[in-house]
Design a protein around this motif. Structure first.
Motif, PDB file in Angstrom:
ATOM      1  N   LEU B 121     -32.593   4.341  95.888  1.00 33.01           N
ATOM      2  CA  LEU B 121     -32.559   5.807  95.949  1.00 33.01           C
ATOM      3  C   LEU B 121     -33.120   6.445  94.689  1.00 33.01           C
ATOM      4  O   LEU B 121     -33.468   7.625  94.670  1.00 33.01           O
ATOM      5  CB  LEU B 121     -31.109   6.288  96.115  1.00 33.01           C
ATOM      6  CG  LEU B 121     -30.366   5.784  97.335  1.00 33.01           C
ATOM      7  CD1 LEU B 121     -28.911   6.216  97.286  1.00 33.01           C
ATOM      8  CD2 LEU B 121     -31.020   6.347  98.594  1.00 33.01           C
ATOM      9  N   MET B 122     -33.175   5.631  93.618  1.00 35.20           N
ATOM     10  CA  MET B 122     -33.428   6.170  92.294  1.00 35.20           C
ATOM     11  C   MET B 122     -34.741   6.937  92.202  1.00 35.20           C
ATOM     12  O   MET B 122     -34.776   8.069  91.721  1.00 35.20           O
ATOM     13  CB  MET B 122     -33.431   5.008  91.313  1.00 35.20           C
ATOM     14  CG  MET B 122     -33.284   5.403  89.897  1.00 35.20           C
ATOM     15  SD  MET B 122     -32.862   3.932  88.958  1.00 35.20           S
ATOM     16  CE  MET B 122     -34.424   3.119  88.862  1.00 35.20           C
ATOM     17  N   ILE B 123     -35.814   6.305  92.670  1.00 29.42           N
ATOM     18  CA  ILE B 123     -37.126   6.933  92.483  1.00 29.42           C
ATOM     19  C   ILE B 123     -37.304   8.186  93.350  1.00 29.42           C
ATOM     20  O   ILE B 123     -37.722   9.223  92.845  1.00 29.42           O
ATOM     21  CB  ILE B 123     -38.242   5.884  92.633  1.00 29.42           C
ATOM     22  CG1 ILE B 123     -38.180   4.979  91.392  1.00 29.42           C
ATOM     23  CG2 ILE B 123     -39.620   6.522  92.762  1.00 29.42           C
ATOM     24  CD1 ILE B 123     -38.991   3.758  91.444  1.00 29.42           C
ATOM     25  N   PRO B 124     -36.924   8.133  94.653  1.00 31.86           N
ATOM     26  CA  PRO B 124     -36.966   9.387  95.418  1.00 31.86           C
ATOM     27  C   PRO B 124     -36.100  10.486  94.792  1.00 31.86           C
ATOM     28  O   PRO B 124     -36.504  11.647  94.750  1.00 31.86           O
ATOM     29  CB  PRO B 124     -36.407   8.992  96.787  1.00 31.86           C
ATOM     30  CG  PRO B 124     -36.487   7.527  96.864  1.00 31.86           C
ATOM     31  CD  PRO B 124     -36.573   6.991  95.497  1.00 31.86           C
ATOM     32  N   LEU B 125     -34.918  10.092  94.306  1.00 33.59           N
ATOM     33  CA  LEU B 125     -34.020  11.060  93.692  1.00 33.59           C
ATOM     34  C   LEU B 125     -34.669  11.675  92.449  1.00 33.59           C
ATOM     35  O   LEU B 125     -34.562  12.877  92.199  1.00 33.59           O
ATOM     36  CB  LEU B 125     -32.715  10.362  93.300  1.00 33.59           C
ATOM     37  CG  LEU B 125     -31.523  11.268  92.970  1.00 33.59           C
ATOM     38  CD1 LEU B 125     -31.184  12.161  94.137  1.00 33.59           C
ATOM     39  CD2 LEU B 125     -30.308  10.430  92.591  1.00 33.59           C
TER      40      LEU B 125
END
Lengths: 423, 272
Positions: B121-125
């Motif tokens: 989720l980190m990069i989209p977030l």
């Protein structure tokens, strides 16, 4: 009851207000931002460089942000992958082994510096590792030029002088280790058994790496690699070292005087000098040579370089700053050598007084002159983008080799694991 | 009466327990002792009290803007805990009380999302926060956690034990739905809130990866990030790191002990 509810409403209101006030603060304009990872080392040198530059450029301000090394890497990776350049620094420090990974994975994210900075002023191996498609992308910072750091008193007790440690092989080192333990009761080396750094040292000393120039796996059938691994297997099977695990254990072994020395990069100097009661009892010799055509006594472990991001808001200023101080100021390199023990790679710096001086801590040996001579001899190699994966594969086989495992079989395993992970 | 075999068994039990407790206490002991020693002594394995405590504390305060960093951590943890408990407990309550087919499906879907690792989720977030202009802003850390699936689930489970009769009685007395929640449910579920507070506060206080990615400047950093950056470098000062770690551990201990009493109180209240 209604009172209670009002209290709650006020609280929610206050929290929202607090949050929105916070959202309004924004970054300062016109400031060069730098990400690095050691406030006592690369961070401190960057501040010193900035102070020098600011003397001629009164408007210049710098913001040095330090995170742990793995943290800088993770932040950079996540942010470049997200494609959001907002909040990226102007200058970032990257460890040399990882340089190609970033340059090749994120093309266009880093600014080519070859035009602005004369790279011929730096140690050639440092320039090569940060070059891609004929462009150089870094301003080289510290070197990990290697040496054999040893206790002069222990080795003297065993009958070895400085001269006896020049031009030796790894097998001769084992003999020395046996003699030192027999005469003084101390093991010769502190060895972190889970670390494959020593294999990297041996490989680069012979001008080879896990990968070829064009990025192909170069493990099975690489004669220099086999020679290196074989030499290290003989050391592992000898009884000349204290096996340690982790950084604290590894450095503690020689800091406490239990072990007579270690083979590693020049950056260990700060750790060794942190024990002032041992001043005058340490020396540095060239590392042993592997028995291979073209192998040298010069190698490298670690080291890092500065990179400018293509998206940098203060790009022109950042490049000019790097050029004026990092790529020309010889005095600056004297200062950071003395204050931070930072061994820069600007070749002219060796003519300065700090590099010329002999070091009382190291028994009066001209260690910095020696290191600069070795620095110039380090064979350049292309670290490629999968050094970390290959390291893990090598580290997994080291215990097997120590227990007498077959060398060819181990190489086969390493080769298979690296290919499986990277192809 | 006294069976020698029984005595032996007891002795063995206690021996094992003593060894186990020594093992679990030792890291804390080492932390406290380490804070009083110089880095060089710690590396050598010195395990008795040294004289460097004041020096270590002074160095820590000199190198790090401790009040600011401490405030950052407290601000994030307290705000996030308050908002998370408010939003997630409301959601958990609603999922249990106002059931319907569609809501069950939504809840099931949410539980499935628990299995997505944060790394994915980190990069989209990050991209999302970039578009919102919240990079290097504490709100970027607080907001994504407010609707915590785990805490919603936790409150939904706890709500199953909330007596329906209380709700019915409150309704007959003329309370509106939100009044039932704030005046009846909330006080009765004190123990649940206390336990959830400990969990959410600890998660936020110890949160590391996401703040690391999203915070960019020294003045925004949290205590966990500072401890980590102290540990970096070729020659880390372990004495200072020990002091910093004590600072980072204290609030958790305090919260735990304070709420532990509340926790017991809440339990007693619900028995009455």
């Amino acid at each position: 009851m209604p009172n209670k509810l009002n209290g709650l409403r006020t609280l929610v209101g206050a929290a929202t207000l607090g949050a929105s006030v916070l959202a309004m603060t924004s970054a300062l304009a016109g400031e060069v931002t730098v990400w690095c990872w050691d406030p006592n080392f690369n961070g401190a040198t960057m501040l010193e460089a900035a102070a020098r530059y600011a003397a001629d450029h009164p408007d210049f301000t710098i913001n040095v942000v330090d995170f742990a090394k793995a943290d800088v890497e993770q932040k950079l990776q996540a942010q470049l992958a997200s494609g959001t350049t907002d909040g990226l620094p102007d200058i970032v420090l990257i460890e040399d082994y990882r340089a190609q990974k970033y340059l090749q994975s994120f093309p266009g994210s880093f600014e080519p510096l070859g035009g602005a900075i004369d790279t011929s002023k730096f140690a050639p191996y440092k320039v090569e590792l940060a070059s891609l498609n004929g462009q150089s992308y870094s301003v080289p910072f510290d070197s990990g030029v290697t040496g054999f750091f040893y206790r002069t008193d222990y080795l003297a007790d065993a009958g070895y002088s400085e001269a006896d440690l020049q031009d030796i092989t790894w097998d001769q080192l084992i003999e020395i280790g046996k003699a030192v333990e027999a005469k003084t009761g101390h093991k010769l080396l502190s060895v972190d058994i889970n670390d494959s750094g020593i294999i990297r040292i041996m490989m680069q000393s012979a001008g080879t790496w896990y990968f070829t120039e064009d990025g192909q796996v170069n493990i099975e059938g690489n004669a220099a690699f086999k020679t290196a691994l074989g030499a290290w297997q003989r050391v592992l099977q000898s009884d000349i070292y204290k096996p340690t695990s982790g950084w604290t254990d590894y450095t503690g072994a020689f800091a406490s005087g239990e072990v007579a020395g270690t083979i590693t990069g020049v950056w260990i100097t700060a750790t060794i000098k942190a024990n002032p009661e041992l001043a005058g009892k340490w020396g540095v010799a060239p590392i042993p040579k592997i028995d291979f055509e073209g192998a040298t006594h010069a190698s490298n472990l670690g080291g890092s370089s500065w990179y400018v991001l293509a998206s940098a808001p203060q790009k022109a200023e950042a490049i000019d700053f790097l050029k004026e101080i990092w790529a020309s100021d010889v005095d600056f390199y004297q200062k950071i050598l003395i204050d931070q023990g930072a061994f820069g790679t600007l070749t002219e710096a060796r003519n300065g007084p700090a590099f010329q001086a002999s070091d009382a801590f190291f028994s009066g040996q001209p260690v910095w002159q020696n290191f600069t001579s070795w620095l110039a001899e380090i064979p350049g190699v292309n670290y490629g983008i999968f050094t970390e994966e290959a390291d893990t594969a090598v580290a997994a086989q080291l215990p097997v080799l120590k227990d007498g495992g077959d060398l060819d079989e181990a190489i086969k395993q390493i080769d298979a694991q690296v290919k499986q992970q990277t192809m | 009466m006294k069976n020698p075999l029984y005595l032996l068994q007891r002795a063995l039990t206690y021996l094992v327990l003593i060894v186990a407790s020594l093992l679990s206490v030792f890291p804390f002991f080492w932390l406290l002792v380490g804070a009083t020693n110089t880095s060089a002594d710690i590396i050598k394995g010195k395990a008795d009290i040294g004289g460097a405590l004041i020096d270590n504390i002074l160095t820590f305060f000199e190198r790090v803007d401790v009040p600011l960093v401490f405030w950052n951590s407290i601000y994030i943890a307290v705000t996030a805990t308050f908002l998370t408990l408010l939003v997630s407990s409301l959601a958990g309550y609603a999922f249990e009380i106002f059931r319907s087919q569609v809501r069950e499906r939504i809840f099931g879907g949410m539980l499935l999302m628990l299995s997505i690792p944060f790394a994915a989720l980190m990069i989209p977030l990050f991209t999302m926060m970039g578009r919102l202009g919240l990079i290097n802003n504490h709100l970027a850390i607080i907001l994504p956690g407010i609707a915590s699936i785990f805490i919603i689930f936790y409150f939904r489970q706890a709500t199953k034990a909330f007596p329906r009769e209380l709700r019915d009685a409150a309704r007959i007395d003329g309370l509106k739905e939100w009044q039932i929640f704030f005046y009846i449910y909330l006080p009765v579920m004190r123990s649940t809130y206390a336990a959830a507070t400990i969990i959410v506060f600890m998660l936020n206080w110890n949160n590391y990866l996401w703040p690391l990615i999203v915070l960019q400047t020294n003045d925004k950093k949290t205590l966990t990030l500072v401890v980590s950056s102290l540990l970096s470098g070729y020659y880390p000062d372990f004495g200072v790191i020990m002091v910093a770690t004590i600072f980072a551990t204290l609030p958790i201990l305090i919260i735990f002990f304070v709420l532990q009493r509340r926790f017991v109180e809440g339990m007693l209240g619900s028995i009455k």
